[in-house]
Write a protein that holds these residues in place. Structure first.
Motif, short mmCIF file in Angstrom:
data_model
loop_
_atom_site.label_atom_id
_atom_site.label_comp_id
_atom_site.label_asym_id
_atom_site.label_seq_id
_atom_site.Cartn_x
_atom_site.Cartn_y
_atom_site.Cartn_z
N ARG A 1 0.84 -1.21 0.00
CA ARG A 1 0.00 0.00 0.00
C ARG A 1 0.87 1.26 0.00
N GLU A 2 1.92 1.23 0.79
CA GLU A 2 2.81 2.39 0.86
C GLU A 2 3.49 2.61 -0.50
N PHE A 3 3.92 1.53 -1.12
CA PHE A 3 4.55 1.66 -2.43
C PHE A 3 3.54 2.24 -3.43
N TYR A 4 2.31 1.77 -3.39
CA TYR A 4 1.28 2.29 -4.29
C TYR A 4 1.08 3.79 -4.06
N ARG A 5 1.03 4.20 -2.78
CA ARG A 5 0.88 5.64 -2.48
C ARG A 5 2.03 6.44 -3.07
N GLU A 6 3.24 5.87 -3.00
CA GLU A 6 4.41 6.56 -3.57
C GLU A 6 4.34 6.61 -5.09
N ILE A 7 3.89 5.54 -5.71
CA ILE A 7 3.75 5.50 -7.17
C ILE A 7 2.74 6.56 -7.62
N GLU A 8 1.66 6.72 -6.86
CA GLU A 8 0.63 7.68 -7.22
C GLU A 8 1.18 9.11 -7.25
N LYS A 9 2.24 9.37 -6.53
CA LYS A 9 2.83 10.71 -6.49
C LYS A 9 3.74 10.98 -7.69
N LEU A 10 4.12 9.93 -8.41
CA LEU A 10 5.04 10.09 -9.54
C LEU A 10 4.37 10.79 -10.72
#
Length: 162
Positions: free
Chosen positions: A104-113
């Motif tokens: 989930r954290e990785f997904y949140r980070e990807i969404e910021k890209l």
């Protein structure tokens, strides 16, 4: 008159405290909403979401509703999409709580890209998915090299968890 004013102030204070408690309690209930119990799901939803049955009581209410939404759109999916969803649910159910939170954290980070970086991560993930199982295991055991995105280990379950 002083006694009447004191009574009025006390009544207002009690009402304010009561309102604050009522609002606080309803806010607390909303934050702790457990969502529907497994037994409250329709039989078709239970069939579709079966890989999540064991963990269902531990899911937050908003996550349960997301899964129910997926189950409701499931009949409109192609057979390939349905198979992919079922596999992903089984893979997700096999992850530990820590692995899920990392994903989930990785997904949140990807969404910021920015969009082009998201596309690069998507392409790398798709290339990884096309590798033979043995090669994916080899890469997984070798670990990520500096600069590699953790997509292969966090966007979906690690190869060893498949």
């Amino acid at each position: 008159m002083a006694a009447g004013a004191r009574g009025l102030r006390r009544g207002l204070a009690v009402a304010a405290i009561g309102a604050a408690l009522a609002l606080g309690a309803s806010g607390l209930r909303a934050a702790e909403d457990p969502g529907p119990a497994w037994s409250q799901l329709k039989p078709e939803q239970q069939r579709i979401l079966a890989p999540l049955k064991e963990d269902w009581p531990n899911l937050e209410g908003f996550r349960k509703r997301k899964w129910i939404g997926l189950a409701n759109s499931y009949p409109q999916m192609t057979r390939d999409e349905q198979a992919r969803v079922q596999k992903r649910m089984r893979d997700w159910a096999a992850l530990s709580r820590e692995e899920r939170e990392a994903a989930r954290e990785f997904y949140r980070e990807i969404e910021k890209l920015p969009p082009e970086k998201k596309q690069t991560v998507r392409e790398k993930w798709e290339a990884y998915q096309q590798l033979p199982e043995e090669k994916r295991r080899e890469l997984s055991s070798a670990g990520a090299k500096p600069g590699d995105p953790p997509a292969a280990t966090l966007v979906a379950p690690p190869p060893g968890k498949r």
